[in-house]
Design a protein around this motif. Structure first.
Motif, PDB file in Angstrom:
ATOM      1  N   GLU A 219      68.463 -20.627  62.693  1.00  0.00           N
ATOM      2  CA  GLU A 219      67.748 -21.824  62.303  1.00  0.00           C
ATOM      3  C   GLU A 219      67.302 -22.829  63.423  1.00  0.00           C
ATOM      4  O   GLU A 219      66.350 -23.145  63.721  1.00  0.00           O
ATOM      5  N   LEU A 220      68.427 -22.992  64.153  1.00  0.00           N
ATOM      6  CA  LEU A 220      68.392 -24.036  65.227  1.00  0.00           C
ATOM      7  C   LEU A 220      67.334 -23.433  66.434  1.00  0.00           C
ATOM      8  O   LEU A 220      66.585 -23.857  66.914  1.00  0.00           O
ATOM      9  N   LEU A 221      67.579 -21.962  66.626  1.00  0.00           N
ATOM     10  CA  LEU A 221      66.775 -21.418  67.634  1.00  0.00           C
ATOM     11  C   LEU A 221      65.216 -21.517  67.231  1.00  0.00           C
ATOM     12  O   LEU A 221      64.234 -21.750  68.069  1.00  0.00           O
ATOM     13  N   THR A 222      64.945 -21.526  66.051  1.00  0.00           N
ATOM     14  CA  THR A 222      63.568 -21.549  65.551  1.00  0.00           C
ATOM     15  C   THR A 222      63.161 -23.095  65.636  1.00  0.00           C
ATOM     16  O   THR A 222      61.799 -23.211  66.154  1.00  0.00           O
ATOM     17  N   ALA A 223      64.031 -23.995  65.464  1.00  0.00           N
ATOM     18  CA  ALA A 223      63.422 -25.320  65.470  1.00  0.00           C
ATOM     19  C   ALA A 223      63.332 -25.843  66.839  1.00  0.00           C
ATOM     20  O   ALA A 223      62.250 -26.515  66.908  1.00  0.00           O
TER      21      ALA A 223
ATOM     22  N   GLN B  42      68.094 -17.462  76.519  1.00  0.00           N
ATOM     23  CA  GLN B  42      68.227 -17.546  77.906  1.00  0.00           C
ATOM     24  C   GLN B  42      66.790 -17.930  78.535  1.00  0.00           C
ATOM     25  O   GLN B  42      66.556 -18.395  79.370  1.00  0.00           O
ATOM     26  N   LYS B  43      65.711 -17.679  77.408  1.00  0.00           N
ATOM     27  CA  LYS B  43      64.399 -17.887  77.822  1.00  0.00           C
ATOM     28  C   LYS B  43      63.931 -19.314  77.553  1.00  0.00           C
ATOM     29  O   LYS B  43      62.840 -19.682  77.701  1.00  0.00           O
ATOM     30  N   LEU B  44      64.803 -19.853  76.790  1.00  0.00           N
ATOM     31  CA  LEU B  44      64.539 -21.559  76.334  1.00  0.00           C
ATOM     32  C   LEU B  44      64.380 -22.242  77.609  1.00  0.00           C
ATOM     33  O   LEU B  44      64.826 -22.063  78.540  1.00  0.00           O
ATOM     34  N   MET B  45      63.321 -23.136  77.502  1.00  0.00           N
ATOM     35  CA  MET B  45      62.920 -24.075  78.422  1.00  0.00           C
ATOM     36  C   MET B  45      64.000 -25.103  78.687  1.00  0.00           C
ATOM     37  O   MET B  45      64.861 -25.219  77.577  1.00  0.00           O
ATOM     38  N   PRO B  46      64.237 -25.818  79.749  1.00  0.00           N
ATOM     39  CA  PRO B  46      65.350 -26.725  80.119  1.00  0.00           C
ATOM     40  C   PRO B  46      65.618 -27.772  79.097  1.00  0.00           C
ATOM     41  O   PRO B  46      66.653 -27.873  78.601  1.00  0.00           O
ATOM     42  N   TRP B  47      64.452 -28.373  78.385  1.00  0.00           N
ATOM     43  CA  TRP B  47      64.701 -29.322  77.466  1.00  0.00           C
ATOM     44  C   TRP B  47      65.159 -28.580  75.979  1.00  0.00           C
ATOM     45  O   TRP B  47      66.155 -29.396  75.399  1.00  0.00           O
ATOM     46  N   GLN B  48      64.695 -27.224  75.879  1.00  0.00           N
ATOM     47  CA  GLN B  48      65.102 -26.660  74.780  1.00  0.00           C
ATOM     48  C   GLN B  48      66.596 -26.307  74.968  1.00  0.00           C
ATOM     49  O   GLN B  48      67.678 -26.409  73.979  1.00  0.00           O
ATOM     50  N   GLN B  49      67.082 -25.842  76.046  1.00  0.00           N
ATOM     51  CA  GLN B  49      68.533 -25.583  76.275  1.00  0.00           C
ATOM     52  C   GLN B  49      69.409 -26.896  75.912  1.00  0.00           C
ATOM     53  O   GLN B  49      70.429 -26.895  75.181  1.00  0.00           O
ATOM     54  N   THR B  50      68.860 -28.299  76.487  1.00  0.00           N
ATOM     55  CA  THR B  50      69.824 -29.249  76.472  1.00  0.00           C
ATOM     56  C   THR B  50      69.810 -29.808  74.716  1.00  0.00           C
ATOM     57  O   THR B  50      70.865 -29.857  74.026  1.00  0.00           O
ATOM     58  N   VAL B  51      68.611 -29.567  74.215  1.00  0.00           N
ATOM     59  CA  VAL B  51      68.602 -29.890  72.706  1.00  0.00           C
ATOM     60  C   VAL B  51      69.761 -28.851  71.562  1.00  0.00           C
ATOM     61  O   VAL B  51      70.124 -29.176  71.009  1.00  0.00           O
ATOM     62  N   TYR B  52      69.524 -27.568  72.122  1.00  0.00           N
ATOM     63  CA  TYR B  52      70.254 -26.415  71.497  1.00  0.00           C
ATOM     64  C   TYR B  52      71.823 -27.077  71.763  1.00  0.00           C
ATOM     65  O   TYR B  52      72.370 -26.998  70.690  1.00  0.00           O
TER      66      TYR B  52
ATOM     67  N   ASP C 264      58.296 -32.572  71.106  1.00  0.00           N
ATOM     68  CA  ASP C 264      57.914 -33.844  70.397  1.00  0.00           C
ATOM     69  C   ASP C 264      58.971 -34.581  70.031  1.00  0.00           C
ATOM     70  O   ASP C 264      60.004 -34.060  69.318  1.00  0.00           O
ATOM     71  N   ALA C 265      59.137 -35.909  70.137  1.00  0.00           N
ATOM     72  CA  ALA C 265      60.275 -36.837  69.565  1.00  0.00           C
ATOM     73  C   ALA C 265      60.742 -36.599  68.121  1.00  0.00           C
ATOM     74  O   ALA C 265      61.799 -36.438  67.714  1.00  0.00           O
ATOM     75  N   SER C 266      59.607 -36.395  67.218  1.00  0.00           N
ATOM     76  CA  SER C 266      59.957 -36.198  65.801  1.00  0.00           C
ATOM     77  C   SER C 266      60.586 -34.944  65.486  1.00  0.00           C
ATOM     78  O   SER C 266      61.358 -34.602  64.712  1.00  0.00           O
ATOM     79  N   VAL C 267      60.058 -33.922  66.322  1.00  0.00           N
ATOM     80  CA  VAL C 267      60.901 -32.406  66.468  1.00  0.00           C
ATOM     81  C   VAL C 267      62.297 -32.625  66.706  1.00  0.00           C
ATOM     82  O   VAL C 267      63.082 -32.071  66.011  1.00  0.00           O
ATOM     83  N   ILE C 268      62.508 -33.309  67.853  1.00  0.00           N
ATOM     84  CA  ILE C 268      64.050 -33.441  68.073  1.00  0.00           C
ATOM     85  C   ILE C 268      64.848 -34.184  66.948  1.00  0.00           C
ATOM     86  O   ILE C 268      65.910 -33.852  66.989  1.00  0.00           O
ATOM     87  N   LEU C 269      64.218 -35.280  66.679  1.00  0.00           N
ATOM     88  CA  LEU C 269      65.021 -35.931  65.596  1.00  0.00           C
ATOM     89  C   LEU C 269      65.166 -35.225  64.387  1.00  0.00           C
ATOM     90  O   LEU C 269      66.175 -35.530  63.709  1.00  0.00           O
ATOM     91  N   LYS C 270      64.348 -34.333  63.862  1.00  0.00           N
ATOM     92  CA  LYS C 270      64.326 -33.348  62.820  1.00  0.00           C
ATOM     93  C   LYS C 270      65.531 -32.482  63.078  1.00  0.00           C
ATOM     94  O   LYS C 270      66.405 -31.983  62.208  1.00  0.00           O
ATOM     95  N   ILE C 271      65.977 -32.051  64.519  1.00  0.00           N
ATOM     96  CA  ILE C 271      66.823 -30.978  64.802  1.00  0.00           C
ATOM     97  C   ILE C 271      68.111 -31.876  64.739  1.00  0.00           C
ATOM     98  O   ILE C 271      69.108 -31.287  64.251  1.00  0.00           O
ATOM     99  N   LYS C 272      68.023 -33.116  65.092  1.00  0.00           N
ATOM    100  CA  LYS C 272      69.400 -34.050  64.975  1.00  0.00           C
ATOM    101  C   LYS C 272      69.847 -33.827  63.737  1.00  0.00           C
ATOM    102  O   LYS C 272      71.063 -33.874  63.382  1.00  0.00           O
ATOM    103  N   GLU C 273      68.865 -34.167  62.601  1.00  0.00           N
ATOM    104  CA  GLU C 273      69.221 -34.225  61.121  1.00  0.00           C
ATOM    105  C   GLU C 273      69.539 -32.975  60.604  1.00  0.00           C
ATOM    106  O   GLU C 273      70.801 -32.846  59.936  1.00  0.00           O
TER     107      GLU C 273
END
Length: 192
Positions: free
Chosen positions: A158-162, A11-21, A168-177
């Motif tokens: 693991e996803l929460l840690t990521a 619940q403390k994640l920033m908006p972009w983090q909420q979306t990526v999660y 960063d775009a590279s971080v988000i792409l690693k999360i997608k992978e």
């Protein structure tokens, strides 16, 4: 099942983090939707894949303009209605659609609890699948003994840690992978 400490972090994640999660869990549930569509002839896997790819692109490419509301409407109109079907697969397919719609909603409306909501959706999908296999409701102890529950919880930790890393775009792409899990869903379903 995770405990208050985990949920508070979500619940403390920033908006972009909420979306990526939310998007990562949607990506992980994608094979469930595909299996439903293949086995019933209903659903639109191409639309679902495009919606996933568009959102990943939106999150990683600066200045990308896309009508997220229009895509959200298409996702919502292609959701299965499990109560009208005999196929159990409609339930996990619906969960995948709900997760994807929540990822889109997190950008369009920004409520702040999208990660928590999709966490519960994905976990509920796994619990429902296990209980369907057993033919009964299981206690927490019985559920904790199931490898799919262990895998789901480990993945979400693991996803929460990521997603807790700087944006960063590279971080988000690693999360997608990470979320593609080599084509294996949260229910252990593979597209191969």
């Amino acid at each position: 099942m995770f405990g208050d400490k985990f949920y508070k972090k979500l619940q403390k994640l920033m908006p972009w983090q909420q979306t990526v999660y939310a998007l990562a869990l949607s990506e992980r549930m994608y094979p469930n939707y595909c299996l439903y569509a293949e086995s019933t002839g209903r659903g639109d896997t191409k639309l679902f894949r495009q919606a996933l790819d568009t959102m990943w692109q939106y999150l990683t490419e600066r200045g990308m303009h896309v009508d997220l509301s229009a895509i959200l409407e298409k996702i919502e109109s292609s959701m299965p209605e499990p109560q009208k079907e005999e196929c159990y697969g409609a339930w996990p397919a619906l969960d995948a659609c709900v997760a994807l719609a929540t990822a889109y909603n997190s950008v369009v409306f920004r409520l702040g609890d999208e990660a928590y909501d999709v966490c519960q959706t994905s976990l509920g999908s796994v619990i429902g699948f296990i209980e369907m296999q057993h033919g009964k409701e299981l206690t927490d102890e019985e559920l904790y003994a199931e490898s799919l529950i262990e895998e789901e919880m480990a993945f979400q930790v693991e996803l929460l840690t990521a997603v807790s890393q700087p944006r960063d775009a590279s971080v988000i792409l690693k999360i997608k992978e990470l979320a593609t899990q080599n084509g294996v869903s949260n229910l252990g379903i593979s597209l191969e």
